[in-house]
Enzyme design. Sequence first.
Site, mmCIF file in Angstrom:
data_model
loop_
_atom_site.group_PDB
_atom_site.id
_atom_site.type_symbol
_atom_site.label_atom_id
_atom_site.label_comp_id
_atom_site.label_asym_id
_atom_site.label_seq_id
_atom_site.Cartn_x
_atom_site.Cartn_y
_atom_site.Cartn_z
ATOM 1 N N GLU A 293 -14.193 -0.016 9.252
ATOM 2 C CA GLU A 293 -13.314 -1.185 9.286
ATOM 3 C C GLU A 293 -14.114 -2.476 9.421
ATOM 4 O O GLU A 293 -13.892 -3.456 8.701
ATOM 5 C CB GLU A 293 -12.334 -1.061 10.454
ATOM 6 C CG GLU A 293 -11.450 -2.275 10.662
ATOM 7 C CD GLU A 293 -10.447 -2.442 9.547
ATOM 8 O OE1 GLU A 293 -10.377 -3.553 8.997
ATOM 9 O OE2 GLU A 293 -9.745 -1.474 9.216
ATOM 10 N N ASP A 297 -14.409 -5.473 6.540
ATOM 11 C CA ASP A 297 -13.993 -6.858 6.793
ATOM 12 C C ASP A 297 -15.130 -7.842 6.550
ATOM 13 O O ASP A 297 -14.986 -8.816 5.803
ATOM 14 C CB ASP A 297 -13.510 -7.003 8.244
ATOM 15 C CG ASP A 297 -12.170 -6.343 8.486
ATOM 16 O OD1 ASP A 297 -11.459 -6.090 7.504
ATOM 17 O OD2 ASP A 297 -11.836 -6.074 9.651
ATOM 18 N N SER A 504 -6.062 -3.492 5.355
ATOM 19 C CA SER A 504 -7.249 -4.040 6.003
ATOM 20 C C SER A 504 -8.187 -4.662 4.989
ATOM 21 O O SER A 504 -8.966 -5.556 5.323
ATOM 22 C CB SER A 504 -8.015 -2.931 6.739
ATOM 23 O OG SER A 504 -7.540 -2.770 8.043
ATOM 24 N N ASP A 545 2.782 -13.455 -9.239
ATOM 25 C CA ASP A 545 3.944 -12.677 -8.814
ATOM 26 C C ASP A 545 3.764 -11.207 -9.173
ATOM 27 O O ASP A 545 3.377 -10.878 -10.301
ATOM 28 C CB ASP A 545 5.202 -13.235 -9.483
ATOM 29 C CG ASP A 545 6.478 -12.739 -8.839
ATOM 30 O OD1 ASP A 545 6.397 -12.101 -7.775
ATOM 31 O OD2 ASP A 545 7.562 -13.015 -9.396
ATOM 32 N N ILE A 546 4.022 -10.322 -8.225
ATOM 33 C CA ILE A 546 3.924 -8.880 -8.449
ATOM 34 C C ILE A 546 5.340 -8.339 -8.597
ATOM 35 O O ILE A 546 6.176 -8.523 -7.704
ATOM 36 C CB ILE A 546 3.201 -8.170 -7.277
ATOM 37 C CG1 ILE A 546 1.868 -8.862 -6.972
ATOM 38 C CG2 ILE A 546 2.995 -6.696 -7.592
ATOM 39 C CD1 ILE A 546 0.901 -8.918 -8.122
ATOM 40 N N GLY A 564 9.726 -13.029 -7.832
ATOM 41 C CA GLY A 564 9.907 -13.823 -6.631
ATOM 42 C C GLY A 564 9.420 -13.067 -5.401
ATOM 43 O O GLY A 564 8.716 -12.055 -5.508
ATOM 44 N N ASP A 566 9.228 -10.591 -2.263
ATOM 45 C CA ASP A 566 9.765 -9.278 -1.911
ATOM 46 C C ASP A 566 9.018 -8.742 -0.692
ATOM 47 O O ASP A 566 7.888 -9.149 -0.429
ATOM 48 C CB ASP A 566 9.647 -8.303 -3.093
ATOM 49 C CG ASP A 566 8.222 -8.170 -3.602
ATOM 50 O OD1 ASP A 566 7.390 -7.579 -2.893
ATOM 51 O OD2 ASP A 566 7.935 -8.667 -4.712
#
EC number: 3.4.14.10
Length: 583
Positions: A293, A297, A504, A545-546, A564, A566
């Site tokens: 992790e 990062d 993450s 936009d996905i 839009g 979600d």
Amino acid sequence: MFWSATLLLTVVHLCLAKPLAPRWDNLAEKHSWADIPRGWEYLSPAPADMVFDLRVGLKQGKIEDLIENLMETSDPNHERYGKHLSQAEVDTLIAPHPESVNAVESWLDYHGIGAQHTNWSNDWVIVRVTVAQAERMLGAKYNVYHHSASSERVVRTLSYSLPRDLHSRVDVVAPTTYFATVRSMRATSFLQPNLKLTEGVSQATDISNGRVPASCGTKITLECLHTLYNTKGYVPTSTATNKIGVAGYLDEFANYADLEIFFQKFRKDAVGSNFTTIQVNGGGNDQNKPGVEANLDIQYTTGITFPTPNIYYSTGGSPPFKPDSQTPTNTNEPYLDWLNFIFNQTTIPQVISTSYGDDEQTVPRDYAIRVCNMFARLGSMGTTVFFSSGDFGVGGGDCQANDGTKQVRFQPSFPASCPFVTTVGGTVKVNPETAVDFSGGGFSNYFLQPPYQAKAVIPYLANLKLKNAGLFNIAGRAYPDLAAQGAGFQVVVNKTVVSVGGTSASAPAVAGVFTLLNDFRIANGKPSLGFINPLIYSRASGFNDIVSGSNPGCGSEGFTAVEGWDPVTGLGTPDFLKLKEML
């Protein structure tokens, strides 16, 4: 009769002149659990003579004013946009009322706790007490509980009370009923060993023409992200001022040697550069134990933002509980520990990325509200706070409520559900991107929908109609706000490239993009962006936009990504060039 009337008037006069002293033994419940929180088991009573630090969070004097100020300075259409507060100005707003301070001091004095056992810090007082003292003060019973998944042992209580006269003066007391600890928190990343690894920067030739190659659909490198989100070619110049921070927990250590290998493979111009580790609350920095992790990062925040200074905060607080110990023990309140540390620093990074969280229902409401308000405090001073949305869609496990009803409901994540942070969901694939199926998203049961997102969320709810009815709070704060790639990140761990997925990965990717936007603003004499949610919801055209994919969980199909906003991918993934142009 005359003397009786005179006596009565005298008594009435005295009562009016001097209110009755508070009764510190008149307790009323502050918070309790119906059952031991899931994942924990009772071990034994806590030793009565064990000493620990009890934190008492006093009601913040003008927190409503601070939040109102935050909304104004974060609204790009407001005349005060970007006029962040100083630490001193924030401290003035949150300072508790003197009567609250006096009341808490009187309560402590009633229990024989003098100044030598207290440490005041504006709206907090830390009190050194024994378990027996805490139990008397809070009408509580502290026990030792065990978390089998992490082998963690903690001292907590299933309920606590405060004198009735303190309920309006104290927000929260910790540690009490919040069972999560550093080790039991969820890191929102996981290894993906079945994905084939990408060696070197072989994608560079494919990406040089600005197109995103199909290989980025399964294996993400810095080049993929630079091209997907239009940051390629931007060189930061405000490196003397602009910074980005990563909050790390779980004894996860970011490794310098692995970062050097990562740069050699994926960003050769950054070879020889590094990051700074700041150890918080006993956090370690063991370079012999590189964390997946932590490396994920720091490798991607440094890789995206080079040469911007990066800070890794290694937050400790998870020693095993020793029943025979007579020394103060760390009480494992991860968010409080880190936040209280950061507020004592002379400078705070303009962007902070965090990839940890808990199920919202496992966090006592009073604790969640207090921590969320502390994130508002950060935003007021010009810092953007990003959190990953989680890796369990709308909820993992059986999704039963822990209020005794065992009703099945979607399980929002905290701090992702806090309206004063920017929450990041996940995508996968390219040309086009689609929602990744584990992307956390939904609606808070604790926090109401903030005005800044109403225009985006209300149409989604209207089109949803009766789907998932009764499984979520339609009036709750909706999340995520944004999204980014969340699978197949190529990360160097212990000198080997591994493939890592999870939101993450998404959170530091978005944090990196906004760090570059801060660099651009600072270079042009403007302040950092600070709390960005009112901005991004009013400038949705700055995002890709996905419109496909979903986040199943709790035995349901979850929500679906649509045009839009979600509750799977939020407003979409960032486009640096569009956002830079708007700013």
